[in-house]
Design a protein around this motif. Structure first.
Motif, short mmCIF file in Angstrom:
data_model
loop_
_atom_site.label_atom_id
_atom_site.label_comp_id
_atom_site.label_asym_id
_atom_site.label_seq_id
_atom_site.Cartn_x
_atom_site.Cartn_y
_atom_site.Cartn_z
N PRO A 93 -7.12 14.86 2.43
CA PRO A 93 -6.26 14.25 1.51
C PRO A 93 -7.14 13.04 0.91
O PRO A 93 -7.97 12.36 1.81
N ALA A 94 -7.14 12.74 -0.28
CA ALA A 94 -7.80 11.55 -0.79
C ALA A 94 -6.90 10.54 -1.45
O ALA A 94 -5.75 11.13 -1.86
N VAL A 95 -7.44 9.54 -1.54
CA VAL A 95 -6.67 8.41 -2.43
C VAL A 95 -7.54 7.75 -3.34
O VAL A 95 -8.85 7.53 -3.14
N PHE A 96 -6.97 7.61 -4.58
CA PHE A 96 -7.55 7.10 -5.73
C PHE A 96 -7.11 5.66 -6.27
O PHE A 96 -7.35 5.41 -7.34
N SER A 146 -9.53 0.88 8.44
CA SER A 146 -8.66 0.01 7.46
C SER A 146 -9.25 0.33 5.94
O SER A 146 -10.35 0.26 5.98
N ASN A 147 -8.43 0.60 5.05
CA ASN A 147 -8.58 0.63 3.73
C ASN A 147 -9.02 -0.77 3.10
O ASN A 147 -9.21 -1.05 1.79
N ALA A 148 -8.75 -2.04 3.81
CA ALA A 148 -9.07 -3.37 3.03
C ALA A 148 -10.28 -3.89 3.83
O ALA A 148 -10.30 -3.92 4.98
N PHE A 149 -11.21 -4.55 2.80
CA PHE A 149 -12.25 -5.20 3.51
C PHE A 149 -11.70 -6.58 4.07
O PHE A 149 -10.74 -7.18 3.57
N MET A 150 -12.35 -6.92 5.32
CA MET A 150 -11.91 -7.94 6.06
C MET A 150 -12.49 -9.30 5.63
O MET A 150 -13.72 -9.11 6.07
N PHE A 151 -11.93 -10.09 5.10
CA PHE A 151 -12.66 -11.47 4.95
C PHE A 151 -12.23 -12.56 5.97
O PHE A 151 -10.99 -12.94 6.09
N GLU A 152 -12.96 -12.78 6.76
CA GLU A 152 -12.90 -13.58 7.85
C GLU A 152 -11.49 -13.34 8.75
O GLU A 152 -10.58 -14.26 8.79
N GLY A 153 -11.44 -12.26 8.99
CA GLY A 153 -9.88 -11.88 9.79
C GLY A 153 -9.06 -11.34 8.80
O GLY A 153 -7.73 -11.20 9.29
N HIS A 154 -8.97 -11.73 7.51
CA HIS A 154 -7.70 -11.35 6.61
C HIS A 154 -8.12 -10.42 5.69
O HIS A 154 -9.20 -9.91 5.33
N PRO A 155 -7.21 -9.54 5.31
CA PRO A 155 -7.22 -8.29 4.59
C PRO A 155 -7.50 -8.52 2.95
O PRO A 155 -7.77 -7.62 2.07
N PRO A 191 0.92 2.28 4.55
CA PRO A 191 0.61 2.71 6.04
C PRO A 191 0.12 4.17 6.24
O PRO A 191 -0.72 4.46 7.07
N ASP A 192 0.66 5.03 5.48
CA ASP A 192 0.43 6.39 5.50
C ASP A 192 -0.86 6.90 4.73
O ASP A 192 -1.10 8.12 4.57
N ALA A 193 -1.47 6.19 4.16
CA ALA A 193 -2.71 6.42 3.11
C ALA A 193 -3.99 7.08 4.10
O ALA A 193 -4.23 6.63 5.24
N PRO A 194 -4.46 7.92 3.34
CA PRO A 194 -5.89 8.58 4.00
C PRO A 194 -6.72 7.40 4.25
O PRO A 194 -6.93 6.67 3.33
N ILE A 195 -7.37 7.20 5.53
CA ILE A 195 -8.40 5.93 5.58
C ILE A 195 -9.51 6.64 5.32
O ILE A 195 -10.17 7.61 5.71
#
Lengths: 486, 283, 173
Positions: A138-141, A159-168, A149-153
């Protein structure tokens, strides 16, 4: 000792000067990267993922290897340091982009196998003969779907968020945005979306890598970032930088699209493995499908506004679609967070800017990236506010324009502010009649008002005094945290 | 190498002979403007190719009040002819100067949508195609020739050799709507032809491009127009019928939804333009 | 296999070249003959960067099998300038700064050279129409159109200047 000749006085400003490359351009004698040919030069074409997201079960090269003119194939096993991050050079982590896909493809067009052949036609034919056994996933666009939470990783770290100094997300906090909303006469909320934009340079991305007799490799490339490309190539190939000689020159259109390092490492590797010059130049369809784009953005803005048009609180939640890999997008988010409040003095600001991974083509640099879409959203929002409050679009900007000495939400003092003067000049050019008050305004620092209130002038009233300092000094609100400065 | 043999026959007889000797695997090209991009990118990997540039089918000549167009006539030649203005206009709105110097009228009938706009004009003119092969020659209505997306009624041993435009009655209008003014794929192309007896329409053609697998006739719209006097109500009804019966698709140029809406708009505009044009001429 | 010798006139001189079947004129010019002024922007006929003249008519060399120009007269950007100096259209492109990255420029110059040969005084609409197949992604078309108008009007200053002398990088003229 020879006498040093003093340079002639400068005489260029204010005059038209002919470009030094003009005659070469009009006679076709300018040499672009793809114009270099060498005896024995091989041609590299890429086997790419036909789908957006899949596990790679198997790659069968047997038929490709039998194509007349086939020289060799390169897979991830041939790449000394296959997982990298372009911005690793400035400390961005983690390493996450695959030079050649290993067990998974994350976007349509992701490179899997490089084919090197005697002619381009043979390379194309061999590419067509490679058999991929893929298990589609499955793909996410969509950026917000990707954060569910249930999105394809998409990423390899979960995680699909880039982490900036420990924050999403990249965060800016200034004043107390909820208190600002509470005192506001109007709440103006809107969401702004943009699509990816392809740079579409007339010359496609490409390079020619040439092994030299002294063991070095000369790479003729149309990169916009010569040493960035050289350094990343050295890391990926695990060779000393001094073994690489990158020759840039005239770029046949870039616009930010040629700062990624997507052809040089693999072409140089192919030259190393074969001992022959290798040409790797994108086709037009590769340029459109695979080279990075300007990110797609979704920007949600909630503003608290007083009856007179003063914005007293601004909350921005932004999502940049980084595509499958980060490329230059984390940098864009930091720039974005620093600019997302616009050139306006707003006492209470909260910004959450997310760099989101999806199964789309990686996005990256393009002319003002990070700020361009913020400006679009903010300026449309300003017009919306003007409409709500019932003033004209000029007035809403004069009322809120920042001045020299105002503290910006990311804790930089405004310097060399010219918004007011620019609007005055623009009004004169288009024949718009400004009010006397608007004509008299300047970007000069606000004079300290009575009782030490920072605003002075018209801005001396409640909201600004209640918020952050507008003139100088340290942040007033103890709850403030300063992030967002690269 | 991909292509191992490239034939350039110097006559139709040679071309037919090569085709019967090499069979359906022989890729036939004329101007190359459709096939070459696919070959250049490795999407099409033919072994044997025959180019028709020198077979001598590039003449346009008047014939029985109509026009006889050789299949390899360039779009530039079609643009320059003065016999059928709508065909000149269709050529003018196709591609660019350099491409028109290469692309052919015959090749345009094999060009998939959203290209292939000359076929739309030809369809409104009741054009016929001539097909020739080792078994002889036959003619077919253009509306019977294009059968699907990139499929035609051409038999494996046949070549398209010419296009016949009969002497037909009526006024014509050609409208092409793209995302930009020049050198653009179509959102929709509309060609209309209306014959009248006094005020009353006796015969009508409404041909549409880029809203189906190939150029289409909007037959329900045509039926609405016949018997009408092209009054605003009839024009609206015909535009609505055309929008309903077209088969639009999504692509990078436009969505199917938008294309259908533009069919409604541009069929109406084409008919209004035709009415205005006739009124001006009659003055 | 299937390779053959093709001969044609290239910028005033006869060339003979051994080509593989259906090699494009573009690839033969660039890779075999060293005429790299003819650019490669899309190989789809969509950008005009590879425009050449065949018997004086503009064509996209990326779509043209070189066998198709057997015996014909091919002019590329390398053949536009006179023996000494620049053609007026080249001079006009310089004076109007009708380029930024320069990648589309050879195709633009070749196309407009033949436009002016066919049509010495084109209207602005005719110029725009002629340029329909040539894409510029940097400069925009306004200075290009101005350059063509200036060349048509004979309004360039230095036609005939030796190309090797141009420009003086100090900015002095």
């Amino acid at each position: 000792m020879p006498e040093l000749k003093m340079p002639e006085p400068l005489h260029v400003v204010g005059r038209s000067v002919q470009r030094s490359d003009a005659a070469a351009h009009v006679t076709g004698r300018t040499r672009y990267a793809g114009d270099y040919t060498f005896p024995g030069m091989l041609h590299l074409r890429m086997v790419r993922s036909p789908v957006h997201h899949a596990m790679i079960r198997a790659v069968d090269l047997s038929r490709a290897e039998r194509v007349p003119g086939f020289v060799r194939a390169l897979t991830w096993r041939d790449v000394p340091h296959n997982v990298y991050t372009i911005l690793g050079l400035i400390g961005v982590e983690p390493e996450e982009e695959f030079v050649l896909a290993q067990d998974r493809v994350r976007y349509k067009g992701e490179p899997i196998v490089a084919i090197v052949a005697e002619t381009e036609a043979a390379a194309l034919e061999a590419v067509a003969q490679v058999r991929l056994d893929l298990e589609e996933l499955p793909a996410v666009f969509d950026v917000e779907e990707a954060l569910q939470p249930d999105a394809p990783i998409v990423t390899h770290w979960g995680s699909n968020a880039f982490m900036f100094e420990g924050h999403p997300c990249r965060r800016v906090r200034f004043g107390d945005v909820e208190a600002g909303f509470a005192q506001a006469d109007h709440i103006v909320e809107a969401v702004y979306n943009s699509s990816p934009i392809e740079h579409a340079p007339t010359e496609t991305t490409g390079c020619v890598a040439v092994p030299e007799a002294d063991g070095r490799f000369t790479v003729y490339t149309n990169t916009q970032a010569l040493y960035f490309s050289l350094d990343n190539t050295a890391i990926i190939l695990q060779v000393a930088g001094k073994r690489l000689h990158f020759v840039g020159g005239t770029v046949g259109g870039g616009f930010g699209g040629k700062v990624d390092v997507i052809v040089e490492p693999i072409a140089t590797l192919a030259a190393m493995k074969t001992g022959r010059p290798v040409r790797y130049v994108f086709s037009r369809s590769e340029e459109m499908q695979v080279s990075s784009t300007r990110s797609a953005w979704r920007i949600r803005i909630r503003d608290g506004v007083m009856r007179d048009g003063r914005i007293v609180a601004r909350k921005v939640t932004s999502y940049a679609d980084s595509g499958a890999y980060s490329r230059q997008t984390p940098y864009a988010l930091t720039k974005h967070a620093a600019n997302a409040a616009g050139p306006y003095a707003i006492p209470n600001v909260s910004i959450d800017a997310y760099c989101v991974f999806t199964n789309r083509t990686p996005s990256s640099a393009m002319r003002g990236f990070g700020v361009t879409m913020a400006s679009y959203a903010i300026e449309v929002q300003m017009d919306r506010i003007a409409e709500r409050v019932g003033v004209d679009p000029w007035t809403i900007r004069f009322v809120n324009a920042y001045r020299n000495g105002d503290m910006k939400p990311h804790r930089k003092l405004a310097e060399d502010a010219t918004l007011i003067e620019t609007m005055q000049a623009a009004a004169a050019l288009v024949g718009h009649e400004l009010t006397d008050e608007q004509r008299a305004m300047t970007s000069a620092p606000r004079s300290p008002g009575p009782e030490g209130s920072p605003g002075g002038e018209a801005a001396a009233a409640g909201s600004r005094a209640a918020g952050a300092p507008a003139s100088a000094g340290a942040p007033a609100a103890p709850a403030s945290t300063a992030e967002g400065v690269l | 190498m991909t292509v191992v043999e490239y034939f350039l026959p110097r006559s139709l007889a040679q071309a037919v002979d090569l085709l019967s000797r090499h069979g359906p695997d022989l890729l036939v090209i004329a101007g190359g403007t459709v096939a070459m991009p696919l070959i250049n990118d490795g999407i099409s990997l033919p072994r044997q190719v025959m180019g028709l540039r020198f077979v001598g089918l590039d003449e346009i000549e008047p014939s029985d009040g109509g026009l006889r167009i050789g299949a390899t006539t360039t779009l530039t030649s079609l643009l320059r002819q003065r016999h059928v203005p709508m065909l000149a206009e269709a050529a003018r709105r196709t591609a660019s100067w350099s491409i028109r110097n290469m692309g052919t009228v015959g090749g345009n009938l094999f060009t998939p949508p959203p290209g292939g706009d000359v076929a739309v004009a030809l369809l409104a003119l009741d054009a016929e195609v001539t097909l020739e092969g080792s078994r002889g020659r036959r003619t077919l209505a253009l509306s019977e020739f294009q059968t699907g997306f990139m499929t035609t009624a051409l038999e494996p041993q046949e070549l398209l050799t010419g296009i016949g435009v009969p002497a037909v009655a009526g006024e014509t209008t050609y409208v092409k709507f793209g995302r930009k003014e020049a050198n653009t794929p179509s959102v929709v192309t509309v060609a209309v032809r209306v014959a009248r007896d006094g005020e009353v329409v006796t015969d009508a053609r409404v041909a549409l491009g880029a809203v189906g697998p190939h150029a289409l006739r909007a037959r329900k719209a045509e039926a609405v127009l016949v018997g009408s006097s092209l009054e605003p109500g009839a024009i609206d009804e015909a535009a609505e019928a055309a929008a309903e019966e077209c088969e639009p698709f999504d692509d990078g140029i436009a969505s199917a939804w938008y294309r259908r809406a533009m069919v409604r708009l541009f069929v109406r505009r084409a008919l209004e333009e035709l009415v205005q044009h006739v009124a001006l001429e009659g003055r | 296999m299937g390779s053959r010798i093709v001969s044609f006139e290239l910028c005033g001189r006869e060339v003979e070249v051994l080509v593989s079947p259906m090699a494009t004129l573009q690839s033969v010019l660039r890779s075999q003959l060293g005429y790299t002024g003819t650019k490669e922007g899309c190989r789809q006929g969509g950008c005009g960067s590879c425009t050449v003249l065949v018997d004086g008519e503009p064509m996209m060399s990326c779509l043209l099998p070189v066998e198709d120009v057997e015996g014909r007269r091919v002019t590329t950007i390398e053949g536009i300038a006179p023996v000494a100096g620049l053609a007026p259209i080249q001079q006009a492109f310089i004076e109007k700064n009708a380029f930024q990255c320069g990648y589309c420029t050879p195709g633009m110059v070749v196309l407009t050279k033949t436009l002016l040969d066919h049509h010495p005084s084109p209207s602005r609409d005719e110029i725009i129409d002629a340029l329909g197949g040539n894409v510029c992604r940097c400069t925009g078309y306004a200075p290009i159109i101005e350059a063509i108008e200036a060349a048509a009007a004979g309004a360039t200053t230095d036609a005939g200047r030796d190309a090797g002398d141009w420009p003086d990088p100090s900015g002095e003229r």
